[in-house]
Design a protein around this motif. Sequence first.
Motif, PDB file in Angstrom:
ATOM      1  N   SER A   1       0.827  -1.219   0.000  1.00 21.51           N
ATOM      2  CA  SER A   1       0.000   0.000   0.000  1.00 21.51           C
ATOM      3  C   SER A   1       0.860   1.267   0.000  1.00 21.51           C
ATOM      4  CB  SER A   1      -0.933  -0.003   1.216  1.00 21.51           C
ATOM      5  OG  SER A   1      -0.173  -0.094   2.395  1.00 21.51           O
TER       6      SER A   1
ATOM      7  N   TRP B   1       9.300  -7.168  -4.542  1.00 20.33           N
ATOM      8  CA  TRP B   1       8.112  -7.887  -4.100  1.00 20.33           C
ATOM      9  C   TRP B   1       8.194  -9.371  -4.459  1.00 20.33           C
ATOM     10  CZ3 TRP B   1       4.579  -3.689  -6.664  1.00 20.33           C
ATOM     11  CH2 TRP B   1       4.332  -2.659  -5.748  1.00 20.33           C
TER      12      TRP B   1
ATOM     13  N   SER C   1       3.181 -12.886  -5.468  1.00 21.75           N
ATOM     14  CA  SER C   1       1.814 -12.612  -5.004  1.00 21.75           C
ATOM     15  C   SER C   1       1.651 -11.157  -4.577  1.00 21.75           C
ATOM     16  CB  SER C   1       1.430 -13.563  -3.867  1.00 21.75           C
ATOM     17  OG  SER C   1       2.282 -13.381  -2.768  1.00 21.75           O
ATOM     18  N   GLU C   2       2.681 -10.573  -3.950  1.00 21.89           N
ATOM     19  CA  GLU C   2       2.605  -9.138  -3.618  1.00 21.89           C
ATOM     20  C   GLU C   2       2.481  -8.301  -4.889  1.00 21.89           C
ATOM     21  OE1 GLU C   2       5.267  -8.768   0.473  1.00 21.89           O
ATOM     22  OE2 GLU C   2       6.288  -9.041  -1.444  1.00 21.89           O
ATOM     23  N   SER C   3       3.248  -8.676  -5.912  1.00 24.16           N
ATOM     24  CA  SER C   3       3.195  -7.937  -7.185  1.00 24.16           C
ATOM     25  C   SER C   3       1.801  -8.018  -7.784  1.00 24.16           C
ATOM     26  CB  SER C   3       4.203  -8.528  -8.182  1.00 24.16           C
ATOM     27  OG  SER C   3       5.492  -8.577  -7.643  1.00 24.16           O
ATOM     28  N   ALA C   4       1.234  -9.221  -7.786  1.00 27.72           N
ATOM     29  CA  ALA C   4      -0.100  -9.397  -8.378  1.00 27.72           C
ATOM     30  C   ALA C   4      -1.132  -8.577  -7.614  1.00 27.72           C
ATOM     31  CB  ALA C   4      -0.489 -10.882  -8.368  1.00 27.72           C
ATOM     32  N   ARG C   5      -1.019  -8.583  -6.275  1.00 29.06           N
ATOM     33  CA  ARG C   5      -1.972  -7.819  -5.469  1.00 29.06           C
ATOM     34  C   ARG C   5      -1.823  -6.321  -5.734  1.00 29.06           C
ATOM     35  NH1 ARG C   5      -0.560  -8.223  -0.042  1.00 29.06           N
ATOM     36  NH2 ARG C   5      -0.085 -10.356  -0.609  1.00 29.06           N
ATOM     37  N   ALA C   6      -0.594  -5.847  -5.774  1.00 24.34           N
ATOM     38  CA  ALA C   6      -0.359  -4.418  -6.026  1.00 24.34           C
ATOM     39  C   ALA C   6      -0.885  -4.027  -7.400  1.00 24.34           C
ATOM     40  CB  ALA C   6       1.125  -4.106  -5.914  1.00 24.34           C
TER      41      ALA C   6
ATOM     42  N   ARG D   1      -3.260  -5.417  -9.081  1.00 27.22           N
ATOM     43  CA  ARG D   1      -4.737  -5.397  -9.037  1.00 27.22           C
ATOM     44  C   ARG D   1      -5.226  -4.091  -8.418  1.00 27.22           C
ATOM     45  NH1 ARG D   1      -4.496 -10.763  -7.723  1.00 27.22           N
ATOM     46  NH2 ARG D   1      -4.719 -10.410  -5.483  1.00 27.22           N
ATOM     47  N   GLN D   2      -4.542  -3.685  -7.323  1.00 28.30           N
ATOM     48  CA  GLN D   2      -4.974  -2.451  -6.640  1.00 28.30           C
ATOM     49  C   GLN D   2      -4.722  -1.202  -7.502  1.00 28.30           C
ATOM     50  OE1 GLN D   2      -3.199  -2.390  -2.711  1.00 28.30           O
ATOM     51  NE2 GLN D   2      -4.069  -4.391  -2.186  1.00 28.30           N
TER      52      GLN D   2
END
Length: 349
Positions: free
Chosen positions: A151, A178, A181-186, A188-189
């Motif tokens: 974030s 990252w 999975s952190e990259s994918a989440r970021a 997406r956000q």
Amino acid sequence: MKFASGEVHHAEHVLVRVRTDDGLVGIAEAPPRPFTYGETQRGIVAVIETIFAPQVVGLSLTERERMWARLDRTVGNPTAKAALDMAVWDALGRTVGLSVTELLGGYGNRMRVSHMLGFDQPSAMVDEAQRVRAQHGITTFKVKVGRRPVSLDVDVVRALREAMGPDVVLYVDGNRGWSASESARAMRQMSDLDLAFAEELNPADDVVGRRWLVGQLDVPFIADESATTPAEVTREVLGGSANALSIKTARTGFTGSQRVLHLAEGLGLEVVMGNQIDGQLGSVCTVAFGAAHRRTTMQAGELSNFLDLSDDLLTEPLCIVGGELAVRPGAGLGVEIDEEKLRRYRVDA
Ligand code: MUC
Ligand code: MG
């Protein structure tokens, strides 16, 4: 400049000079980046003095293939080899009275500039982007990401999009900070923020995770430090771990950068001219190469890191005008070293 793999506070670079029998001098700079390539300032000087110089002294300026065959007997040391290569091209241009850009391809004489924003608070990064747009006309920004929690960076990119409006180009570079999975989440956000590219969000050595990530993104994924040679590019791209490239003359010189660029053309990859946190001489090399070829001028080149330096070595400082950096007219790279400044800053004499 702070980013996920390190930080740079001083330009502890190496100035490489190649002298010809005719008395001409070709120049280039090597920036030590231990967190990316394992090189240090003293190591670059040592490998040139003890291994590379004895191998290349006596060659003609046109024997670059022979020179690289000798340099490649030593593994690693990319910026030392690249600076030697570019200094030879500069000397060749000065010898025949043509610019390096003309010798390499002669496509154009300028590039649009992309500015890199290092880690800071959202308000400070927005202030910098606004200042750089107002002062230099730059409208493309690469945002350093890769911090935890994600974030921190998502908030920065959102603040930049809101403050700068829909017309600026934004892309992100994680310098392997990252996980997949952190990259994918970021990503997406940030999916509503109209990003142009994502670069090295996670390590290429996370082989399966990286393919999984690249396969689900809806923007090209730039390989930077993971794909610096034709063989690395081929492995990463055919393996599905990247589908765009950063080309940095600081690590592949003009000869190696052209090999990578031609491979990118063959594979149909978008390319971005990257920056190794270069001084003005390194930035001159990047724009000389980038302006020479069609594909490299399709995206803004990362050419503005020198703005962070309080002083530099060129007799005539570079100037970004209207968001563009022009190739210097004149033979070779078209720039000269200010000998008085060199005396002031050099640490070996
Ligand atoms: C970049 O594009 O990654 C930061 C570290 C490095 O090796 O290059 C810079 C910029
Ligand atoms: Mg990068």
